[in-house]
Motif scaffolding. Structure first.
Motif, PDB file in Angstrom:
ATOM      1  N   ASP A  64      52.548  28.499  39.346  1.00 34.38           N
ATOM      2  CA  ASP A  64      51.111  28.355  39.070  1.00 34.38           C
ATOM      3  C   ASP A  64      50.350  29.651  39.380  1.00 34.38           C
ATOM      4  N   PHE A  65      51.094  30.717  39.734  1.00 34.68           N
ATOM      5  CA  PHE A  65      50.493  32.019  40.049  1.00 34.68           C
ATOM      6  C   PHE A  65      49.493  31.912  41.200  1.00 34.68           C
ATOM      7  N   GLU A  66      49.851  31.027  42.145  1.00 34.93           N
ATOM      8  CA  GLU A  66      49.014  30.875  43.326  1.00 34.93           C
ATOM      9  C   GLU A  66      49.332  31.995  44.320  1.00 34.93           C
ATOM     10  N   PRO A  67      48.395  32.325  45.224  1.00 31.54           N
ATOM     11  CA  PRO A  67      48.665  33.364  46.214  1.00 31.54           C
ATOM     12  C   PRO A  67      49.773  32.936  47.180  1.00 31.54           C
ATOM     13  N   PRO A  68      50.529  33.887  47.712  1.00 36.91           N
ATOM     14  CA  PRO A  68      51.594  33.553  48.666  1.00 36.91           C
ATOM     15  C   PRO A  68      51.005  33.212  50.035  1.00 36.91           C
TER      16      PRO A  68
ATOM     17  N   PRO B 295      38.453  42.594  44.645  1.00 34.08           N
ATOM     18  CA  PRO B 295      39.396  41.512  44.334  1.00 34.08           C
ATOM     19  C   PRO B 295      39.472  41.272  42.825  1.00 34.08           C
ATOM     20  N   PHE B 296      40.673  40.951  42.368  1.00 35.25           N
ATOM     21  CA  PHE B 296      40.910  40.702  40.943  1.00 35.25           C
ATOM     22  C   PHE B 296      41.061  39.204  40.723  1.00 35.25           C
ATOM     23  N   THR B 297      40.077  38.595  40.068  1.00 34.50           N
ATOM     24  CA  THR B 297      40.166  37.173  39.721  1.00 34.50           C
ATOM     25  C   THR B 297      41.074  37.050  38.504  1.00 34.50           C
ATOM     26  N   LEU B 298      42.076  36.199  38.604  1.00 34.18           N
ATOM     27  CA  LEU B 298      43.053  36.072  37.523  1.00 34.18           C
ATOM     28  C   LEU B 298      42.374  35.770  36.192  1.00 34.18           C
ATOM     29  N   LEU B 299      42.814  36.492  35.167  1.00 38.23           N
ATOM     30  CA  LEU B 299      42.337  36.266  33.803  1.00 38.23           C
ATOM     31  C   LEU B 299      43.330  35.339  33.112  1.00 38.23           C
ATOM     32  N   PHE B 300      42.876  34.572  32.179  1.00 39.27           N
ATOM     33  CA  PHE B 300      43.787  33.682  31.456  1.00 39.27           C
ATOM     34  C   PHE B 300      43.579  33.855  29.960  1.00 39.27           C
TER      35      PHE B 300
ATOM     36  N   PRO C 175      43.245  27.581  37.289  1.00 42.79           N
ATOM     37  CA  PRO C 175      42.799  27.830  38.657  1.00 42.79           C
ATOM     38  C   PRO C 175      41.776  28.961  38.735  1.00 42.79           C
ATOM     39  N   GLU C 176      40.973  28.913  39.767  1.00 47.09           N
ATOM     40  CA  GLU C 176      40.065  30.028  40.088  1.00 47.09           C
ATOM     41  C   GLU C 176      40.727  30.748  41.250  1.00 47.09           C
ATOM     42  N   ALA C 177      41.523  31.752  40.936  1.00 44.12           N
ATOM     43  CA  ALA C 177      42.305  32.395  41.990  1.00 44.12           C
ATOM     44  C   ALA C 177      42.208  33.907  41.905  1.00 44.12           C
TER      45      ALA C 177
END
Length: 201
Positions: free
Chosen positions: A119-123, A154-159, A175-177
Motif C-alpha cells: 500500500d506504499f505506507e511509511p515504514p 515532505p513529498f505527498t504521494l502522487l497517484f 491514502p494521504e501519505a
C-alpha cells in the motif's frame, strides 16, 4: 560501486507490467513536482525501481524491496541480468559521508526479510514494511539523523494515472501519505547520477 550507491531502472514500456508502467507515469508527475520547485530535469525518463549497493567488490551485493520477495539481498550481476533490457542509472548521495554511506548499507542489510509495503505506507512500527524507495530513504534518514534527505519539503504521494491507482487500492481508497518514489530520488538535488551505458556496466 561503493556502499550506499543507488541503482535506478527504466524498463521499456512494451516489456513492463501494468504496475511498472503506472510507477513510471507517476514518476513523470513527480518530475513536474520537482521542476515546479526549481529542480533540474536530469534525464529524459522516469524510473520504476531503485536498489542500493550494500558491499562493493567485483560483483557488488545489492539490496532491494520488491513486491514478490520483500526486502532481499541479491548481486549486481543477477540484477543486471534481470533488468537486461532496462536503462540503468547510477547515483551517489553527495551529502553523505563515507561513514554514513557505510552505516546506510549495514542498516539496510538488517531489513532483509521485511515484507513489501504493497500500500506504499511509511515504514513504521515493530515490523516495518518497505517499498523500493522507502527502504533507501529510511536507511539514509537513520544514517544522517534527519527526516528529509532527498527533498527540502515532505513529498505527498502522487497517484497518477488516477484510474489505475483507484482500481489498485479498491475499497481502501487512495491514502494521504508522505513518502517517496524512485524518480524522486533520482531527480533529487543531493544525488549525483549518470546513466550506466554498456561500456561502464
Amino acid at each position: 560501486f561503493l556502499p550506499g550507491d543507488l541503482l535506478f531502472f527504466h524498463t521499456p514500456t512494451a516489456e513492463s507490467t501494468d504496475l511498472q508502467r503506472a510507477i513510471v507515469i507517476n514518476g513523470e508527475a513527480t518530475i513536474r513536482w520537482v521542476l515546479e520547485r526549481g529542480g533540474q530535469r536530469k534525464f529524459d525518463v522516469a524510473v520504476e525501481h531503485v536498489a542500493m549497493v550494500v558491499y562493493g567488490g567485483e560483483d557488488p551485493a545489492v539490496i532491494e524491496a520488491t513486491p514478490d520477495h520483500g526486502v532481499q539481498m541479491t548481486s549486481w550481476s543477477v540484477l543486471k541480468q534481470k533488468h537486461r533490457t532496462a536503462r540503468i542509472f547510477g547515483g551517489r548521495v553527495a551529502t553523505a559521508t563515507q561513514q554514513q554511506a557505510e552505516f546506510v548499507s549495514k542498516w539496510a542489510a538488517k531489513q532483509v526479510g521485511a515484507a513489501y509495503a504493497n500500500d506504499f505506507e511509511p515504514p513504521e512500527g515493530r515490523e516495518p514494511r518497505f517499498y523500493c524507495s522507502s527502504l533507501v530513504d529510511a536507511a539514509y534518514q537513520a544514517a544522517m539523523g534527519v527526516e528529509l534527505v532527498f527533498t527540502k519539503e515532505p513529498f505527498t504521494l502522487l497517484f497518477e494515472p488516477r484510474d489505475f491507482w483507484i482500481k489498485y487500492y479498491g475499497n481502501k481508497g487512495l491514502p494521504e501519505a508522505v513518502g517517496s518514489n524512485p524518480t524522486l530520488l533520482l531527480f533529487s538535488p543531493v544525488v549525483d547520477a549518470a546513466e550506466l551505458l554498456e561500456g561502464n556496466l
